[in-house]
Design a protein around this motif. Structure first.
Motif, PDB file in Angstrom:
ATOM      1  N   ILE A  76       0.833  -1.177  -0.108  1.00 31.70           N
ATOM      2  CA  ILE A  76       0.000   0.049   0.037  1.00 31.70           C
ATOM      3  C   ILE A  76       0.825   1.267   0.028  1.00 31.70           C
ATOM      4  O   ILE A  76       0.371   2.356   0.145  1.00 31.70           O
ATOM      5  N   ALA A 118      -7.080   6.489  -5.015  1.00 33.38           N
ATOM      6  CA  ALA A 118      -6.090   6.513  -5.941  1.00 33.38           C
ATOM      7  C   ALA A 118      -6.247   6.014  -7.160  1.00 33.38           C
ATOM      8  O   ALA A 118      -5.618   6.611  -8.070  1.00 33.38           O
ATOM      9  N   TYR A 140       0.943   2.143  -7.302  1.00 31.36           N
ATOM     10  CA  TYR A 140      -0.100   1.629  -6.537  1.00 31.36           C
ATOM     11  C   TYR A 140      -1.464   1.947  -7.253  1.00 31.36           C
ATOM     12  O   TYR A 140      -2.271   0.878  -7.044  1.00 31.36           O
ATOM     13  N   ASN A 192       1.883   9.133  12.220  1.00 32.91           N
ATOM     14  CA  ASN A 192       3.141   9.712  12.153  1.00 32.91           C
ATOM     15  C   ASN A 192       2.850  11.171  13.455  1.00 32.91           C
ATOM     16  O   ASN A 192       4.082  11.219  14.076  1.00 32.91           O
ATOM     17  N   ALA A 218      -2.333  20.139   1.985  1.00 38.51           N
ATOM     18  CA  ALA A 218      -3.225  19.015   1.357  1.00 38.51           C
ATOM     19  C   ALA A 218      -4.315  18.699   2.424  1.00 38.51           C
ATOM     20  O   ALA A 218      -4.311  18.532   3.480  1.00 38.51           O
ATOM     21  N   ARG A 220      -7.675  16.155   2.895  1.00 37.94           N
ATOM     22  CA  ARG A 220      -7.866  14.907   2.833  1.00 37.94           C
ATOM     23  C   ARG A 220      -9.220  14.637   3.571  1.00 37.94           C
ATOM     24  O   ARG A 220      -9.634  15.335   4.548  1.00 37.94           O
ATOM     25  N   ARG A 281       5.227  15.732  -1.179  1.00 44.72           N
ATOM     26  CA  ARG A 281       5.655  14.125  -1.315  1.00 44.72           C
ATOM     27  C   ARG A 281       5.277  14.011  -3.082  1.00 44.72           C
ATOM     28  O   ARG A 281       4.230  14.524  -3.350  1.00 44.72           O
ATOM     29  N   ASP A 284       1.373  13.579  -4.209  1.00 46.14           N
ATOM     30  CA  ASP A 284       0.315  14.074  -3.433  1.00 46.14           C
ATOM     31  C   ASP A 284      -0.599  15.027  -4.161  1.00 46.14           C
ATOM     32  O   ASP A 284      -0.129  15.958  -4.818  1.00 46.14           O
TER      33      ASP A 284
HETATM   34  N1  UFG Z   1       1.777  13.894   5.613  1.00 40.79           N
HETATM   35  C1  UFG Z   1       2.509  14.642   5.932  1.00 40.79           C
HETATM   36  N2  UFG Z   1       3.514  14.165   6.875  1.00 40.79           N
HETATM   37  C2  UFG Z   1       3.692  12.893   7.033  1.00 40.79           C
HETATM   38  C3  UFG Z   1       2.763  11.946   6.389  1.00 40.79           C
HETATM   39  C4  UFG Z   1       1.739  12.467   5.696  1.00 40.79           C
HETATM   40  O1  UFG Z   1       2.513  16.068   5.798  1.00 40.79           O
HETATM   41  O2  UFG Z   1       4.348  12.438   7.837  1.00 40.79           O
HETATM   42  C5  UFG Z   1       0.915  14.640   4.514  1.00 40.79           C
HETATM   43  C6  UFG Z   1       0.562  13.932   3.063  1.00 40.79           C
HETATM   44  O3  UFG Z   1       1.842  14.762   2.209  1.00 40.79           O
HETATM   45  C7  UFG Z   1      -0.585  14.291   2.482  1.00 40.79           C
HETATM   46  C8  UFG Z   1      -1.575  13.939   3.725  1.00 40.79           C
HETATM   47  O4  UFG Z   1      -0.683  14.223   4.794  1.00 40.79           O
HETATM   48  O5  UFG Z   1      -0.748  15.485   2.179  1.00 40.79           O
HETATM   49  C9  UFG Z   1      -2.164  12.713   3.738  1.00 40.79           C
HETATM   50  O6  UFG Z   1      -1.092  11.800   3.874  1.00 40.79           O
HETATM   51  P1  UFG Z   1      -1.273  10.115   3.974  1.00 40.79           P
HETATM   52  O7  UFG Z   1      -0.243   9.601   3.675  1.00 40.79           O
HETATM   53  O8  UFG Z   1      -1.918   9.862   5.399  1.00 40.79           O
HETATM   54  O9  UFG Z   1      -2.724   9.666   3.079  1.00 40.79           O
HETATM   55  P2  UFG Z   1      -2.607   9.896   1.371  1.00 40.79           P
HETATM   56  O10 UFG Z   1      -3.556  10.877   1.268  1.00 40.79           O
HETATM   57  O11 UFG Z   1      -1.316  10.301   0.859  1.00 40.79           O
HETATM   58  O12 UFG Z   1      -2.858   8.236   1.148  1.00 40.79           O
HETATM   59  C10 UFG Z   1      -4.116   7.901   1.139  1.00 40.79           C
HETATM   60  C11 UFG Z   1      -4.219   6.354   1.187  1.00 40.79           C
HETATM   61  C12 UFG Z   1      -3.385   5.644  -0.039  1.00 40.79           C
HETATM   62  C13 UFG Z   1      -4.028   6.380  -1.262  1.00 40.79           C
HETATM   63  C14 UFG Z   1      -4.170   7.659  -1.281  1.00 40.79           C
HETATM   64  C15 UFG Z   1      -4.472   8.396  -2.343  1.00 40.79           C
HETATM   65  O13 UFG Z   1      -3.428   5.921   2.456  1.00 40.79           O
HETATM   66  O14 UFG Z   1      -3.551   4.354  -0.056  1.00 40.79           O
HETATM   67  O15 UFG Z   1      -4.768   8.211  -0.166  1.00 40.79           O
HETATM   68  O16 UFG Z   1      -6.000   7.555  -2.508  1.00 40.79           O
HETATM   69  F1  UFG Z   1      -3.323   5.859  -2.241  1.00 40.79           F
END
Ligand code: UFG
Length: 325
Positions: A76, A118, A140, A192, A218, A220, A281, A284
């Motif tokens: 993942i 995703a 992914y 985290n 960002a 979410r 990242r 993103d």
């Molecule tokens: N982020 C940080 N610091 C960290 C971790 C994350 O700033 O230590 C930020 C990321 O850059 C992003 C946001 O927090 O902007 C959310 O990040 P996550 O990693 O928690 O989640 P994502 O949205 O990147 O990922 C999720 C799912 C994935 C999926 C993705 C897109 O976990 O499986 O959404 O649908 F692919």
């Protein structure tokens, strides 16, 4: 009523197994413990096996009177999938093909699949409806997209029925503090922050402060893992009675920026979150927000735990209890 849960010892899988058992269903967990953990198993029968090994999944399905399969077992990490696409295409696709092949041989035609937001890529429309064009931009997401395409062909050719659940941002922990989120390495935002507050991570990095959002970070759509688990229970009931396959978003239709999550976490934990600003990242997108109408209409899904406060409180309780030492 028996169901096999592939990847039932993982984060969302274990919460779903708990939900299925609570509803009185008989569960067989199939897991190789590569990322799943024994302490996240709350019951059911356990088969230790690997989906890359066709034989072991065939044996597990043949010997039991199983009505449906839920497939959580996948790699993942979006970032890792960029660096090592071979690993993702090989593992996620072959393991899913093996599972589907074994199901067809055992004449099991009901399949619930862990897909992801995703598959949409950069949203052209917010909130994202299921009819949104699919344009995944990381390996992914591509694997989830390809499997969705395979499912449609298998439906047409072999009568497979499926519900593909497209998760947005799964977060939180069960209210008893028994199950929670722990990936290795952890890449997700809320764990985290909490790992940093517990001294388990030296730094907390905030990725991206120049997104076209109100505060530059960002946005979410965070959905509580217990609500996600309940959606799988509802999907299992639905697939047993309906004749139609579906793609269904699972999100709360509420967006929080990274800075808003940090602020809420500070309020709930009473601790200051010190962060280092880092570039975005790779991969993103600025905003991800689900339309949840289809989940409500088809599954009768109701969100009970997905306020951002409950998500952070339950995650914090679990992290404190399980990771303090
Ligand atoms: N982020 C940080 N610091 C960290 C971790 C994350 O700033 O230590 C930020 C990321 O850059 C992003 C946001 O927090 O902007 C959310 O990040 P996550 O990693 O928690 O989640 P994502 O949205 O990147 O990922 C999720 C799912 C994935 C999926 C993705 C897109 O976990 O499986 O959404 O649908 F692919």
């Amino acid at each position: 009523m028996k169901i096999l849960v592939a990847g039932g010892a993982g984060y969302i899988g274990s919460h779903t197994v708990k939900g299925l058992i609570q509803e009185g269903f008989e569960v067989t967990v199939f897991d190789n413990f590569s990322t799943g953990r024994k302490e996240l198993l709350v019951g059911g029968e356990l088969v230790v096996g690997d989906l890359m090994d066709k034989k072991s999944i065939k044996n597990a399905l043949m010997s039991k009177n199983i009505k449906a399969v839920i497939h959580f077992a996948s790699l993942i990490q979006v970032g890792e999938s960029y660096e090592n696409p071979k690993k993702y295409y090989t593992h996620n696709l072959i393991s899913s093909l093996n599972l589907l092949d074994a199901m067809l041989e055992a004449d099991i035609k009901n399949f619930i699949f862990s897909s992801s937001a995703a598959v949409y890529g950069v949203p052209q429309q917010i909130p994202i409806p299921e009819s949104h064009p699919l344009n995944p931009f990381n390996p992914y997401g591509q694997t989830k997209y390809f499997i969705e395409k395979i499912l449609q062909d298998y439906e047409r050719a072999y009568g497979l029925k499926f519900i593909s659940l497209r998760y947005f941002n799964a977060a939180g922990a069960d209210s008893e503090g028994r199950l929670g989120e722990l990936h290795n390495p952890e890449t997700h935002l809320i764990p985290n922050i909490l790992l940093f507050l517990l001294g388990k991570k030296e730094n907390f990095d905030l990725f991206g402060t120049d997104f076209p959002t109100e505060d530059g970070t960002a946005v979410r759509d965070y959905v509580h893992v217990t609500d996600l688990a309940q959606a799988h229970v509802l999907a299992f009931k639905e697939i047993l009675t309906s004749s139609k396959s579906e793609f269904i978003n699972l999100g709360a239709n509420k967006g929080y920026s990274v800075l808003e999550v940090i602020k809420k976490t500070e309020e709930i934990t009473g601790k200051k979150v010190q962060y280092k600003e880092k570039p975005r990242r790779e991969g993103d997108v600025p905003v991800l927000l689900a339309s949840k109408e289809k989940a409500e209409q088809i599954l009768g899904w109701e969100l009970c735990f997905s306020s951002i406060e409950t998500i952070i409180e339950t995650a914090w309780n679990w992290h404190k209890k399980n990771l303090k030492n």
